[in-house]
Design an enzyme around this catalytic site. Sequence first.
Site, PDB file in Angstrom:
ATOM      1  N   LEU A 212       0.810  -1.213   0.000  1.00 53.90           N
ATOM      2  CA  LEU A 212       0.000   0.000   0.000  1.00 53.90           C
ATOM      3  C   LEU A 212       0.845   1.266   0.000  1.00 53.90           C
ATOM      4  CD1 LEU A 212      -2.854  -0.978   2.501  1.00 53.90           C
ATOM      5  CD2 LEU A 212      -2.958  -0.889   0.006  1.00 53.90           C
ATOM      6  N   CYS A 230       3.361  -1.488   8.860  1.00 58.46           N
ATOM      7  CA  CYS A 230       1.951  -1.172   8.632  1.00 58.46           C
ATOM      8  C   CYS A 230       1.114  -2.440   8.497  1.00 58.46           C
ATOM      9  CB  CYS A 230       1.801  -0.293   7.393  1.00 58.46           C
ATOM     10  SG  CYS A 230       2.627   1.317   7.541  1.00 58.46           S
ATOM     11  N   HIS A 231       1.595  -3.376   7.672  1.00 58.61           N
ATOM     12  CA  HIS A 231       0.822  -4.589   7.425  1.00 58.61           C
ATOM     13  C   HIS A 231       1.682  -5.851   7.506  1.00 58.61           C
ATOM     14  CE1 HIS A 231      -1.372  -1.296   5.399  1.00 58.61           C
ATOM     15  NE2 HIS A 231      -2.440  -1.894   5.920  1.00 58.61           N
ATOM     16  N   GLY A 232       2.914  -5.697   7.975  1.00 66.17           N
ATOM     17  CA  GLY A 232       3.742  -6.868   8.254  1.00 66.17           C
ATOM     18  C   GLY A 232       4.374  -7.512   7.048  1.00 66.17           C
TER      19      GLY A 232
END
Length: 266
Positions: A212, A230-232
């Site tokens: 992202l 943020c999202h690993g």
Amino acid sequence: MIGNLAKVSFVRGVSQAVASGCKAAAVPVKLETKPVVAGQTPIVASSPNCALPRSVIRVVSGVAATGQIRLAHTDIQTPDFSDYRRDQVKRPNAKNDSADERAAFTYLMVGGAAVTTAYVAKSLVSTFVSSMSASADVLAMAKIEIKLADIPEGKSVTFKWRGKPLFIRHRTAAEIAAEEAVNTGTLRDPQHDSERVKNPEWLVVIGVCTHLGCVPIANAGDFGGYYCPCHGSHYDASGRIRKGPAPLNLEVPHYEFPEDGLVVVG
């Protein structure tokens, strides 16, 4: 004979003439015939070719007769442009010696106009295209020069290039060997380490997560490369995705080594 002539009602004649300077216009007339009455002398044609009927003929003129008179204009003169014509073209049967010279002048004028038009069109197109090109400050950021001697071994330094973070990593020999030994068949986005680096000692990637658009953290994660909290998403020391939701490896920009200890990105 009188009984036969009584069946003829009238004979009509129409005359049409155009007025000119040669003769006068004729007045249309209508000829009517009537039966011969006792005591009258019929008119007999004096010529054998005359087709007049053998009866009393009366000439009638007026609105009953059909007539047409046309007026021809004889006072209109053709304009004379002799004063404006060249002497070579006044005689239609004479050979025009200046035709080649006038043709050459015409070709010269047309060719000059064509060249001028092409030059003006080229200038307009060049001006229009240049107005759409990047500004000076953007062109200044198109390329960036980095001295590699300022980056210690085993560290990754972040630079700003075209509004994006740029990661330059000085890899150790152990990191190089570990990344080259990775089986590409186990990778989500298969790429060998040699495909992502021009010099095994230096890794140059854009620091934007392919998930992202977040900015990963250097020297972190399960594989010792980069980690996006943020999202690993976990990346190795070659910038390849190894774990997490990111679908692709970190992007490798265009760069080159013009000389030893200097890299130019862009």
